[in-house]
Enzyme design. Structure first.
Site, short mmCIF file in Angstrom:
data_model
loop_
_atom_site.label_atom_id
_atom_site.label_comp_id
_atom_site.label_asym_id
_atom_site.label_seq_id
_atom_site.Cartn_x
_atom_site.Cartn_y
_atom_site.Cartn_z
N MET A 195 39.81 33.73 32.28
CA MET A 195 40.76 34.45 33.10
C MET A 195 40.96 33.68 34.39
SD MET A 195 40.25 38.04 34.76
CE MET A 195 38.98 37.07 35.53
N PRO A 196 42.12 33.59 34.98
CA PRO A 196 43.38 34.23 34.60
C PRO A 196 43.85 33.85 33.19
CG PRO A 196 43.54 33.25 36.78
CD PRO A 196 42.29 32.74 36.17
#
Lengths: 61, 61, 61, 61, 61, 61
Positions: free
Chosen positions: B1-2
């Site tokens: 993540m992102p």
């Protein structure tokens, strides 16, 4: 609902998909107490050149 | 993540995809201070008849 | 189109988001030759307890 | 924006897609007061073996 | 299935959402011949600072 | 990758989410042979007025 979208590399066969949706549905039903018939799963298959990590295409990693 | 999902018309070649994921990853890393190896990008390619704006299919616009 | 969805942990401020969308748009425009006004970006902010890696919630990692 | 993603089984023809995006756009415009040119729709077509309900692949239901 | 995700700015009231899902469902049913009880809609509401066009946050446009 | 997005009604507590991501990750690892550390899960929580089936908001069903 719950609605699940899973994105994974292409190449898995139907046996693997059958087991994937069976076991994911079971996981959802048992953990968040949703009735099985409400669990919807969409499988999105990706080519290796359409996935990247750390800025590198998977087809070139 | 992102985790980034980008939806665009099909037809770009691998050179364009390579530059797309390289530069998008750099943009994410520099702006929100995420380590590059955490940035995942999924490219979704669409046929022109599967995208619409103002109620008109892109293939007919 | 292109349409970009980015999922990231909550906590970034408006300055970071402004720079994120500016630089991601520039990356898309330059790599796949899309006009800037066609690039749409949606930011999805997630609580740490709503993201997991390796089966562990980010809030407990 | 609004941005709409619709996931459905493959097999619909262009006439059906044309009517789908026309009528969905009209529905959005009339209900939430968005100008038509801002409504973007992406159609995701799925193979029957990539959709499941109640833990069963649609191709085997 | 069909499964619809709509992303729009926050601020619509329940009356608007009620009409949105009623009319979108009708549009899907009539155009692609799906039974109404199979149509699932998820509304994603976004803050204006989480949507961008042409590299500009909607909150600053 | 695999990347999983699950959309469900809000109201589950952290214990339920912990078990959800643990068991879903296990299901993915065992069925499609992905290493656990590659499995990413994003939980999207929805208000009842933001989900509809058969054209009816869940909050009014």
């Amino acid at each position: 609902m719950p609605i699940v979208h899973i994105h994974m590399l292409e190449g898995r066969n139907v046996d693997q998909k059958r087991e994937l949706v069976r076991s994911m549905t079971e996981a959802v039903v048992n953990s968040v107490d949703a009735p099985p018939e409400r669990v919807h799963i969409v499988i999105h298959e990706m080519k290796r050149e359409n996935f990247a990590e750390a800025g590198i295409l998977n087809s070139e990693a």
